[in-house]
Design a protein around this motif. Structure first.
Motif, PDB file in Angstrom:
ATOM      1  N   LEU A   1      12.602   4.834  -3.745  1.00 62.21           N
ATOM      2  CA  LEU A   1      11.935   4.399  -2.562  1.00 62.21           C
ATOM      3  C   LEU A   1      11.043   3.351  -3.345  1.00 62.21           C
ATOM      4  CD1 LEU A   1      11.276   7.579  -0.926  1.00 62.21           C
ATOM      5  CD2 LEU A   1      12.819   5.468  -0.142  1.00 62.21           C
ATOM      6  N   GLN A   2      10.280   3.741  -4.335  1.00 61.56           N
ATOM      7  CA  GLN A   2       9.599   2.704  -5.241  1.00 61.56           C
ATOM      8  C   GLN A   2      10.147   1.135  -5.303  1.00 61.56           C
ATOM      9  OE1 GLN A   2       6.089   3.364  -5.955  1.00 61.56           O
ATOM     10  NE2 GLN A   2       6.080   0.934  -6.292  1.00 61.56           N
ATOM     11  N   GLU A   3      11.163   1.418  -5.754  1.00 59.73           N
ATOM     12  CA  GLU A   3      11.951   0.024  -6.148  1.00 59.73           C
ATOM     13  C   GLU A   3      12.183  -0.859  -4.970  1.00 59.73           C
ATOM     14  OE1 GLU A   3      15.611   0.812  -8.608  1.00 59.73           O
ATOM     15  OE2 GLU A   3      14.542   1.969 -10.030  1.00 59.73           O
ATOM     16  N   GLN A   4      12.831   0.079  -3.848  1.00 63.11           N
ATOM     17  CA  GLN A   4      13.106  -0.566  -2.628  1.00 63.11           C
ATOM     18  C   GLN A   4      11.726  -1.112  -1.693  1.00 63.11           C
ATOM     19  OE1 GLN A   4      15.034   2.539  -0.057  1.00 63.11           O
ATOM     20  NE2 GLN A   4      16.740   2.266  -1.142  1.00 63.11           N
ATOM     21  N   LEU A   5      10.616  -0.301  -1.945  1.00 61.08           N
ATOM     22  CA  LEU A   5       9.424  -1.068  -1.513  1.00 61.08           C
ATOM     23  C   LEU A   5       8.837  -2.116  -2.270  1.00 61.08           C
ATOM     24  CD1 LEU A   5       7.623   2.345  -0.779  1.00 61.08           C
ATOM     25  CD2 LEU A   5       8.405   0.537   0.939  1.00 61.08           C
ATOM     26  N   ASP A   6       9.139  -2.278  -3.389  1.00 63.21           N
ATOM     27  CA  ASP A   6       8.666  -3.510  -4.261  1.00 63.21           C
ATOM     28  C   ASP A   6       9.649  -4.533  -3.983  1.00 63.21           C
ATOM     29  OD1 ASP A   6       6.802  -1.847  -5.824  1.00 63.21           O
ATOM     30  OD2 ASP A   6       8.226  -1.338  -7.701  1.00 63.21           O
ATOM     31  N   LYS A   7      10.905  -4.301  -3.861  1.00 66.57           N
ATOM     32  CA  LYS A   7      11.857  -5.442  -3.298  1.00 66.57           C
ATOM     33  C   LYS A   7      11.364  -5.992  -1.959  1.00 66.57           C
ATOM     34  CE  LYS A   7      15.710  -3.957  -6.139  1.00 66.57           C
ATOM     35  NZ  LYS A   7      17.065  -3.668  -6.052  1.00 66.57           N
ATOM     36  N   SER A   8      11.006  -5.141  -1.089  1.00 71.20           N
ATOM     37  CA  SER A   8      10.766  -5.470   0.346  1.00 71.20           C
ATOM     38  C   SER A   8       9.242  -6.316   0.243  1.00 71.20           C
ATOM     39  CB  SER A   8      10.185  -4.252   1.191  1.00 71.20           C
ATOM     40  OG  SER A   8      11.599  -3.586   1.249  1.00 71.20           O
ATOM     41  N   VAL A   9       8.497  -5.993  -0.613  1.00 73.07           N
ATOM     42  CA  VAL A   9       7.126  -6.730  -0.727  1.00 73.07           C
ATOM     43  C   VAL A   9       7.521  -8.056  -1.165  1.00 73.07           C
ATOM     44  CG1 VAL A   9       5.120  -6.920  -2.291  1.00 73.07           C
ATOM     45  CG2 VAL A   9       5.690  -4.818  -1.072  1.00 73.07           C
ATOM     46  N   GLU A  10       8.255  -8.193  -2.354  1.00 70.24           N
ATOM     47  CA  GLU A  10       8.682  -9.636  -2.646  1.00 70.24           C
ATOM     48  C   GLU A  10       9.440 -10.363  -1.765  1.00 70.24           C
ATOM     49  OE1 GLU A  10      11.029  -8.909  -6.188  1.00 70.24           O
ATOM     50  OE2 GLU A  10       9.439  -7.806  -7.224  1.00 70.24           O
TER      51      GLU A  10
ATOM     52  N   VAL B   1      13.204  19.580  -7.134  1.00 70.33           N
ATOM     53  CA  VAL B   1      11.763  18.577  -7.149  1.00 70.33           C
ATOM     54  C   VAL B   1      12.310  17.598  -8.190  1.00 70.33           C
ATOM     55  CG1 VAL B   1       9.827  18.777  -8.758  1.00 70.33           C
ATOM     56  CG2 VAL B   1      10.330  20.565  -7.370  1.00 70.33           C
ATOM     57  N   ASP B   2      13.523  17.685  -8.944  1.00 78.07           N
ATOM     58  CA  ASP B   2      14.112  16.590  -9.695  1.00 78.07           C
ATOM     59  C   ASP B   2      14.361  15.521  -8.861  1.00 78.07           C
ATOM     60  OD1 ASP B   2      12.954  17.644 -12.182  1.00 78.07           O
ATOM     61  OD2 ASP B   2      14.854  18.684 -12.594  1.00 78.07           O
ATOM     62  N   GLN B   3      15.300  15.902  -7.792  1.00 79.71           N
ATOM     63  CA  GLN B   3      15.866  15.080  -6.868  1.00 79.71           C
ATOM     64  C   GLN B   3      14.772  14.529  -6.145  1.00 79.71           C
ATOM     65  OE1 GLN B   3      18.350  17.480  -4.402  1.00 79.71           O
ATOM     66  NE2 GLN B   3      20.078  17.328  -5.877  1.00 79.71           N
ATOM     67  N   ALA B   4      13.682  14.853  -5.784  1.00 79.14           N
ATOM     68  CA  ALA B   4      12.703  14.452  -5.007  1.00 79.14           C
ATOM     69  C   ALA B   4      11.794  13.506  -5.965  1.00 79.14           C
ATOM     70  CB  ALA B   4      11.435  15.120  -4.743  1.00 79.14           C
ATOM     71  N   LEU B   5      11.670  13.732  -7.161  1.00 74.46           N
ATOM     72  CA  LEU B   5      11.363  12.576  -8.315  1.00 74.46           C
ATOM     73  C   LEU B   5      12.124  11.350  -8.377  1.00 74.46           C
ATOM     74  CD1 LEU B   5       9.931  14.790 -10.680  1.00 74.46           C
ATOM     75  CD2 LEU B   5       8.516  13.375  -9.262  1.00 74.46           C
ATOM     76  N   ALA B   6      13.387  11.508  -8.370  1.00 73.68           N
ATOM     77  CA  ALA B   6      14.392  10.431  -8.451  1.00 73.68           C
ATOM     78  C   ALA B   6      14.413   9.552  -7.385  1.00 73.68           C
ATOM     79  CB  ALA B   6      15.782  10.923  -8.888  1.00 73.68           C
ATOM     80  N   GLN B   7      14.406  10.223  -6.029  1.00 73.25           N
ATOM     81  CA  GLN B   7      14.300   9.727  -4.675  1.00 73.25           C
ATOM     82  C   GLN B   7      13.119   8.788  -4.561  1.00 73.25           C
ATOM     83  OE1 GLN B   7      14.887  11.918  -1.253  1.00 73.25           O
ATOM     84  NE2 GLN B   7      15.326   9.955   0.089  1.00 73.25           N
ATOM     85  N   ALA B   8      11.860   9.163  -5.073  1.00 70.65           N
ATOM     86  CA  ALA B   8      10.637   8.533  -5.104  1.00 70.65           C
ATOM     87  C   ALA B   8      10.941   7.310  -5.829  1.00 70.65           C
ATOM     88  CB  ALA B   8       9.443   9.602  -5.502  1.00 70.65           C
ATOM     89  N   ASP B   9      11.456   7.407  -7.166  1.00 71.45           N
ATOM     90  CA  ASP B   9      11.812   6.197  -7.918  1.00 71.45           C
ATOM     91  C   ASP B   9      12.428   5.040  -7.319  1.00 71.45           C
ATOM     92  OD1 ASP B   9      10.242   6.894 -10.177  1.00 71.45           O
ATOM     93  OD2 ASP B   9      12.158   7.836 -11.161  1.00 71.45           O
TER      94      ASP B   9
ATOM     95  N   GLU C   1       0.789  -1.336  -0.058  1.00 71.61           N
ATOM     96  CA  GLU C   1       0.060  -0.064   0.032  1.00 71.61           C
ATOM     97  C   GLU C   1       0.950   1.348  -0.113  1.00 71.61           C
ATOM     98  OE1 GLU C   1      -2.763  -0.202   3.100  1.00 71.61           O
ATOM     99  OE2 GLU C   1      -4.000  -2.005   2.315  1.00 71.61           O
ATOM    100  N   ALA C   2       1.796   1.268   0.767  1.00 75.15           N
ATOM    101  CA  ALA C   2       2.943   2.554   0.776  1.00 75.15           C
ATOM    102  C   ALA C   2       3.474   2.371  -0.509  1.00 75.15           C
ATOM    103  CB  ALA C   2       3.976   2.064   1.822  1.00 75.15           C
ATOM    104  N   ALA C   3       3.904   1.552  -1.165  1.00 79.41           N
ATOM    105  CA  ALA C   3       4.394   1.532  -2.364  1.00 79.41           C
ATOM    106  C   ALA C   3       3.248   2.088  -3.557  1.00 79.41           C
ATOM    107  CB  ALA C   3       4.935   0.198  -3.107  1.00 79.41           C
ATOM    108  N   ASP C   4       1.982   1.601  -3.366  1.00 77.18           N
ATOM    109  CA  ASP C   4       1.156   2.229  -4.259  1.00 77.18           C
ATOM    110  C   ASP C   4       1.025   3.833  -3.983  1.00 77.18           C
ATOM    111  OD1 ASP C   4       0.761  -0.197  -5.311  1.00 77.18           O
ATOM    112  OD2 ASP C   4      -0.889  -0.678  -4.379  1.00 77.18           O
TER     113      ASP C   4
END
Length: 75
Positions: A48-57, A38-46, A13-16
């Motif tokens: 974090l998304q990858e880390q969360l996806d790996k954590s779910v797996e 803003v560009d750095q925040a977007l890159a960091q969000a990407d 849910e956090a990843a979503d």
């Protein structure tokens, strides 16, 4: 195992939610209005998304392992 499933769902849910935030920022903030932060925040969000996806797996793998161990002990 229920706790593991709950943890996996919470991370999912956090990843979503993060994906939605990223999409809104990416779509609603025009490129010419963005600054370096803003560009750095977007890159960091990407990232974090990858880390969360790996954590779910990982949590799903742990849950499957625990379920298999419970079955083995029950037999």
């Amino acid at each position: 195992m229920d706790k593991s499933n709950q943890a996996a769902e919470a991370v999912r849910e956090a990843a979503d939610d993060l994906a939605v935030v990223h999409t809104v920022l990416d779509v609603q903030v025009p490129a010419e209005a963005r600054n370096e932060e803003v560009d750095q925040a977007l890159a960091q969000a990407d990232q974090l998304q990858e880390q969360l996806d790996k954590s779910v797996e990982l949590l799903q793998d742990v849950t499957k392992t625990l379920e298999a161990e419970v079955k083995n002990r029950a037999t």
